[in-house]
Enzyme design. Sequence first.
Site, PDB file in Angstrom:
ATOM      1  N   HIS A   1       0.277  -7.091 -14.322  1.00  0.00           N
ATOM      2  CA  HIS A   1       0.376  -5.917 -15.201  1.00  0.00           C
ATOM      3  C   HIS A   1       1.771  -5.747 -15.768  1.00  0.00           C
ATOM      4  CE1 HIS A   1       2.550  -3.458 -12.170  1.00  0.00           C
ATOM      5  NE2 HIS A   1       1.799  -4.091 -11.290  1.00  0.00           N
TER       6      HIS A   1
ATOM      7  N   CYS B   1       1.694  -6.664  -6.446  1.00  0.00           N
ATOM      8  CA  CYS B   1       1.206  -7.256  -7.682  1.00  0.00           C
ATOM      9  C   CYS B   1       2.289  -7.994  -8.457  1.00  0.00           C
ATOM     10  CB  CYS B   1       0.600  -6.176  -8.560  1.00  0.00           C
ATOM     11  SG  CYS B   1      -0.910  -5.499  -7.872  1.00  0.00           S
TER      12      CYS B   1
END
Length: 418
Positions: A356, A372
């Site tokens: 992301h 992440c």
Amino acid sequence: MRALPLLLAFGFAFAACQLDGGETEPTTDPDPAPAPDTTSASGRISTTGGLGLPSADDLEGGRYTGRGRDLVEVDTAGQAAAARTNPETLAAIDTTEAWSSPIRVPLGGDVAGPSVVKLQTLLDRAGFSPGQIDGRWGDNTELALSWFQKAEGLRVTGIADRATVRSLSQRAGQPGQLITTVTLSEDAVAGPFTEIPDDVYAKAELDRLGYESLSEKLGERFHAAPELLARLNGGRDLDALSAGDTLRVPNVGSAPRPSSAVSRLVISSEAGYLHALADDGTVLFHAPVTVGASYDPSPEGAFEVRAIARNPEWHYQPAILESVPDDAEEATLPPGPNNAVGVVWMALSKEHYGIHGTSAPETIGYASSAGCVRLTNWDAERLAAMIEPGVPVRFRDVAGRPGQRAPTDTTTMAARSR
């Protein structure tokens, strides 16, 4: 950009984010039918620290450490020699004469100035992203340059020489100018610009977690540190600009179109980069990333992108937050570039994880998270435009070993696409 929550377990680090199960989570069936939903995804972000960015000293300490040199050869002696003969400084960036000359070569080592800005702009245009353009040599620039040299069959040195600059210019579309003057449109300066509160419920009351200032918006638009943009324009107050004003900016142009379809993604957890590869292994896109300092990837590349969500919003769930009373109200945090996952969420088939954007582009590559994979918002948008759900993803560390298991998260939030 707004600060992400800090995770202090690795000296200084940014919050991890993970997919949180829910009705919008794509199926984990290895051969799903129908195809995974690309309009929604869910996720969570974990943190054990308070709000705030790493200090300037922390970021400076991580800027140029030789990260990733186990994977690409770098001529450190040549870099040091090039740096010793380079008279350029950051202070020279706002002089007109700095832009009338070509990139000074050889270029490398701990240097800063107009030539570094121009080289970073070429790398950005060529699809070998240096992350945020700031006019200073660092690991992100060195890795992007070294991998470009490797991809083009050039001698890999980590030093910009004439052959490398010539090849970069061709890959970048042979721009006439690397620093260009633009006239700002109404859209370019349009707000609203809103100070974003720290309180989660106050954030939930906002329609959007948008930009807090025009300087922040312009930095994202031109992939540059707002401080660099100010230097390029004689110290001008970027927040005071209006439609019709002119601004000198890096000529980043449009995102390059890959020469082939993306066959797979490879993410180096220790070297801190992501590669989009063609079938034959050609690097089609390189970008610096912040990856969890303690990850559990499969060296066989068993993961895949399962869904792509643009403009994701976050579901705040006190019941799964360690530091919040379980009976506190839930909240939905709106989308926007200052959302904790930025403007794009690419859900992975590894439960709870994704790729992301970020609200803090200056930290990418220079601070670690515990979950992440974060890119700058512009690189996340580029990547999302190049891939489709189903593309394989493989994690590796420098030595090619499986990573360690990530620690259990203690503070979480869930995200979904609007």
